[in-house]
Design a protein around this motif. Sequence first.
Motif, mmCIF file in Angstrom:
data_model
loop_
_atom_site.group_PDB
_atom_site.id
_atom_site.type_symbol
_atom_site.label_atom_id
_atom_site.label_comp_id
_atom_site.label_asym_id
_atom_site.label_seq_id
_atom_site.Cartn_x
_atom_site.Cartn_y
_atom_site.Cartn_z
ATOM 1 N N ASP A 29 0.875 -1.344 -0.065
ATOM 2 C CA ASP A 29 0.071 0.073 -0.021
ATOM 3 C C ASP A 29 0.741 1.177 -0.109
ATOM 4 O OD1 ASP A 29 -1.857 2.067 0.293
ATOM 5 O OD2 ASP A 29 -2.539 1.233 2.381
ATOM 6 N N ALA A 30 0.907 1.951 -1.092
ATOM 7 C CA ALA A 30 1.799 2.975 -1.367
ATOM 8 C C ALA A 30 1.327 4.480 -0.190
ATOM 9 C CB ALA A 30 1.920 3.607 -2.874
ATOM 10 N N GLU A 31 0.088 4.122 0.303
ATOM 11 C CA GLU A 31 -0.503 5.192 1.029
ATOM 12 C C GLU A 31 -0.288 4.910 2.663
ATOM 13 O OE1 GLU A 31 -1.382 8.067 -0.374
ATOM 14 O OE2 GLU A 31 -0.738 7.238 -2.215
ATOM 15 N N ALA A 32 0.493 3.888 2.873
ATOM 16 C CA ALA A 32 0.434 3.411 4.330
ATOM 17 C C ALA A 32 1.439 4.436 4.950
ATOM 18 C CB ALA A 32 1.283 2.048 4.403
ATOM 19 N N PRO A 33 0.768 4.898 6.045
ATOM 20 C CA PRO A 33 1.593 5.735 7.078
ATOM 21 C C PRO A 33 2.933 5.495 7.513
ATOM 22 C CG PRO A 33 -0.709 5.169 7.998
ATOM 23 C CD PRO A 33 -0.497 4.246 6.969
ATOM 24 N N ILE A 34 3.383 4.255 7.213
ATOM 25 C CA ILE A 34 4.635 3.998 7.518
ATOM 26 C C ILE A 34 5.807 4.514 6.688
ATOM 27 C CG2 ILE A 34 4.699 1.881 6.193
ATOM 28 C CD1 ILE A 34 6.330 2.276 9.597
ATOM 29 N N PHE A 35 5.053 5.048 5.458
ATOM 30 C CA PHE A 35 6.191 5.370 4.429
ATOM 31 C C PHE A 35 6.395 6.808 4.645
ATOM 32 C CE2 PHE A 35 4.607 2.000 1.461
ATOM 33 C CZ PHE A 35 5.822 1.437 1.434
ATOM 34 N N ASP A 36 5.680 7.723 5.639
ATOM 35 C CA ASP A 36 5.929 9.062 6.230
ATOM 36 C C ASP A 36 6.952 9.028 6.911
ATOM 37 O OD1 ASP A 36 3.759 9.912 4.750
ATOM 38 O OD2 ASP A 36 2.324 9.734 6.404
ATOM 39 N N LEU A 37 7.458 7.938 7.780
ATOM 40 C CA LEU A 37 8.375 7.757 8.781
ATOM 41 C C LEU A 37 9.848 7.366 8.165
ATOM 42 C CD1 LEU A 37 9.124 7.765 11.908
ATOM 43 C CD2 LEU A 37 8.028 5.493 12.013
ATOM 44 N N VAL A 38 9.791 6.452 7.073
ATOM 45 C CA VAL A 38 10.871 5.746 6.616
ATOM 46 C C VAL A 38 12.185 6.757 5.888
ATOM 47 C CG1 VAL A 38 9.605 3.677 6.359
ATOM 48 C CG2 VAL A 38 10.034 5.024 4.402
ATOM 49 N N ASP A 39 13.231 5.937 5.988
ATOM 50 C CA ASP A 39 14.527 6.405 5.266
ATOM 51 C C ASP A 39 14.231 5.735 3.832
ATOM 52 O OD1 ASP A 39 15.993 7.787 7.226
ATOM 53 O OD2 ASP A 39 15.577 6.061 8.577
ATOM 54 N N TYR A 40 13.811 4.696 3.855
ATOM 55 C CA TYR A 40 13.893 3.943 2.447
ATOM 56 C C TYR A 40 12.685 3.011 2.533
ATOM 57 C CZ TYR A 40 18.820 4.658 2.510
ATOM 58 O OH TYR A 40 20.005 5.495 2.625
ATOM 59 N N GLY A 41 11.715 3.350 1.425
ATOM 60 C CA GLY A 41 10.623 2.497 1.367
ATOM 61 C C GLY A 41 10.321 1.273 0.006
ATOM 62 N N VAL A 42 9.911 0.466 0.191
ATOM 63 C CA VAL A 42 9.731 -0.501 -0.946
ATOM 64 C C VAL A 42 8.252 -0.852 -1.054
ATOM 65 C CG1 VAL A 42 9.918 -2.554 -1.971
ATOM 66 C CG2 VAL A 42 11.799 -1.619 -0.577
ATOM 67 N N VAL A 43 7.534 -0.380 -2.307
ATOM 68 C CA VAL A 43 6.221 -0.526 -2.447
ATOM 69 C C VAL A 43 6.017 -1.881 -3.214
ATOM 70 C CG1 VAL A 43 4.037 0.318 -3.522
ATOM 71 C CG2 VAL A 43 5.696 1.873 -2.399
ATOM 72 N N GLY A 44 5.666 -2.844 -2.528
ATOM 73 C CA GLY A 44 5.552 -4.059 -3.224
ATOM 74 C C GLY A 44 5.035 -5.015 -2.222
ATOM 75 N N ASP A 45 4.502 -6.427 -2.796
ATOM 76 C CA ASP A 45 4.117 -7.498 -2.081
ATOM 77 C C ASP A 45 5.355 -8.266 -1.321
ATOM 78 O OD1 ASP A 45 3.026 -10.100 -1.185
ATOM 79 O OD2 ASP A 45 1.941 -10.078 -2.634
ATOM 80 N N LEU A 46 4.944 -8.381 0.254
ATOM 81 C CA LEU A 46 6.213 -8.730 0.843
ATOM 82 C C LEU A 46 6.495 -10.174 0.578
ATOM 83 C CD1 LEU A 46 5.426 -10.832 3.500
ATOM 84 C CD2 LEU A 46 4.245 -8.738 4.153
ATOM 85 N N PHE A 47 5.618 -11.017 0.147
ATOM 86 C CA PHE A 47 5.734 -12.326 -0.395
ATOM 87 C C PHE A 47 6.675 -12.368 -1.653
ATOM 88 C CE2 PHE A 47 1.944 -12.434 2.130
ATOM 89 C CZ PHE A 47 2.230 -13.406 2.884
ATOM 90 N N GLU A 48 6.919 -11.228 -2.277
ATOM 91 C CA GLU A 48 7.905 -11.341 -3.547
ATOM 92 C C GLU A 48 9.249 -10.757 -3.028
ATOM 93 O OE1 GLU A 48 6.066 -9.584 -6.711
ATOM 94 O OE2 GLU A 48 4.300 -10.985 -6.688
ATOM 95 N N VAL A 49 9.064 -9.469 -2.232
ATOM 96 C CA VAL A 49 10.094 -8.655 -1.845
ATOM 97 C C VAL A 49 11.020 -9.495 -0.947
ATOM 98 C CG1 VAL A 49 10.954 -6.615 -1.197
ATOM 99 C CG2 VAL A 49 9.041 -6.796 -2.462
ATOM 100 N N VAL A 50 10.315 -9.868 0.219
ATOM 101 C CA VAL A 50 11.282 -10.458 1.243
ATOM 102 C C VAL A 50 12.038 -11.675 1.096
ATOM 103 C CG1 VAL A 50 11.200 -11.558 3.608
ATOM 104 C CG2 VAL A 50 9.774 -9.568 3.077
ATOM 105 N N PRO A 51 11.449 -12.494 0.127
ATOM 106 C CA PRO A 51 12.312 -13.895 -0.179
ATOM 107 C C PRO A 51 13.459 -13.496 -1.243
ATOM 108 C CG PRO A 51 10.017 -14.391 -0.363
ATOM 109 C CD PRO A 51 10.145 -12.912 -0.219
ATOM 110 N N GLN A 52 13.214 -12.282 -2.038
ATOM 111 C CA GLN A 52 14.623 -11.947 -3.041
ATOM 112 C C GLN A 52 15.395 -11.083 -1.938
ATOM 113 O OE1 GLN A 52 13.137 -9.816 -6.763
ATOM 114 N NE2 GLN A 52 11.245 -10.364 -6.268
ATOM 115 N N LEU A 53 15.071 -10.262 -1.112
ATOM 116 C CA LEU A 53 16.035 -9.823 -0.305
ATOM 117 C C LEU A 53 16.895 -10.602 0.670
ATOM 118 C CD1 LEU A 53 17.112 -7.068 0.977
ATOM 119 C CD2 LEU A 53 15.101 -7.207 2.300
#
Length: 320
Positions: free
Chosen positions: A287-311
């Motif tokens: 969710d690109a509008e999630a409040p967490i992105f107002d706080l972060v230094d780096y944000g990844v907009v993507g499905d964690l089930f795809e992003v986390v295994p790749q990371l």
Amino acid sequence: MAEVLVYVDHVDGAVRKPTLELLTLARRVGEPVAVALGAGAEATAAVLAEHGAVKVLTADAPEFADYLVVPKVDALQAAYDAVSPVAVLVPSSAEGKEIAARLAVRIGSGIITDAIDLEAGDEGPVATQAAFAASFTTKSRVSKGTPVITVKPNSAPVEAAPAAGAVEALAVTFGALATGTKVVSRTPRESTGRPELTEAAIVVSGGRGVNGAENFHLIEELADSLGAAVGASRAAVDAGWYPHTNQVGQTGKSVSPQLYIATGISGAIQHRAGMQTSKTIVAINKDAEAPIFDLVDYGVVGDLFEVVPQLTGEIKARKG
């Protein structure tokens, strides 16, 4: 130079990291005098001296292990009476804050809890705290008596500063209340091989977006690849996906690691209150509008089930 009492958090002589951080802060306002209690107290001396303790006061008695809190307060008060310090520093754990509060009442002094920094001031040590869910920082000092200050883990670097570390026995007289609450049993905590959540330099947390306990292995694998601790949001804990002991937030634990990775966490104020002081914050959320992105230094907009295994795979590849 004025002396600063530092309460030592250790397990059978193994000094925990927050104590070494306290020694760094103590050197800013005076000469650290460490107070080590219980089994293995004398074994802490070498490490404490390496990190700046000019003196190590030690005491061992069955009361420290068999009864809760009060015997340690008795001992810390005895150390206070013997040293007459300009400040008393205690790790900001649940037990540490109770010890500090009881000591402050006994010696008629003010107390500051959950400090994240400490500096010398013209009228005594000045502590920095995070306030209103870490939206503001405040600077304050104790105006009455000797400051008793608890400091959050990961608030200062661990710095070697070799000192004498002379070991002295501390004479302790236990009061009538020392044996009021007895420990009747202990259950060893199941070891995960991961660092303690509140002390970890890196924390990887999962939230509602993990979508089930069976998926938390993705968070654990990423954490293990980084040598990190695992955290969870209140939503994940309330759903029964992860233990409450791993909850990060206003009603859970407060963490301040060098790196905090939030996966599938929207960023509600309750969660932000427990991790907002992290040095670098990374969020993964579809969710690109999630409040967490107002706080972060780096944000990844993507499905964690795809992003986390790749990371995780990329980290393992670079390490291997």
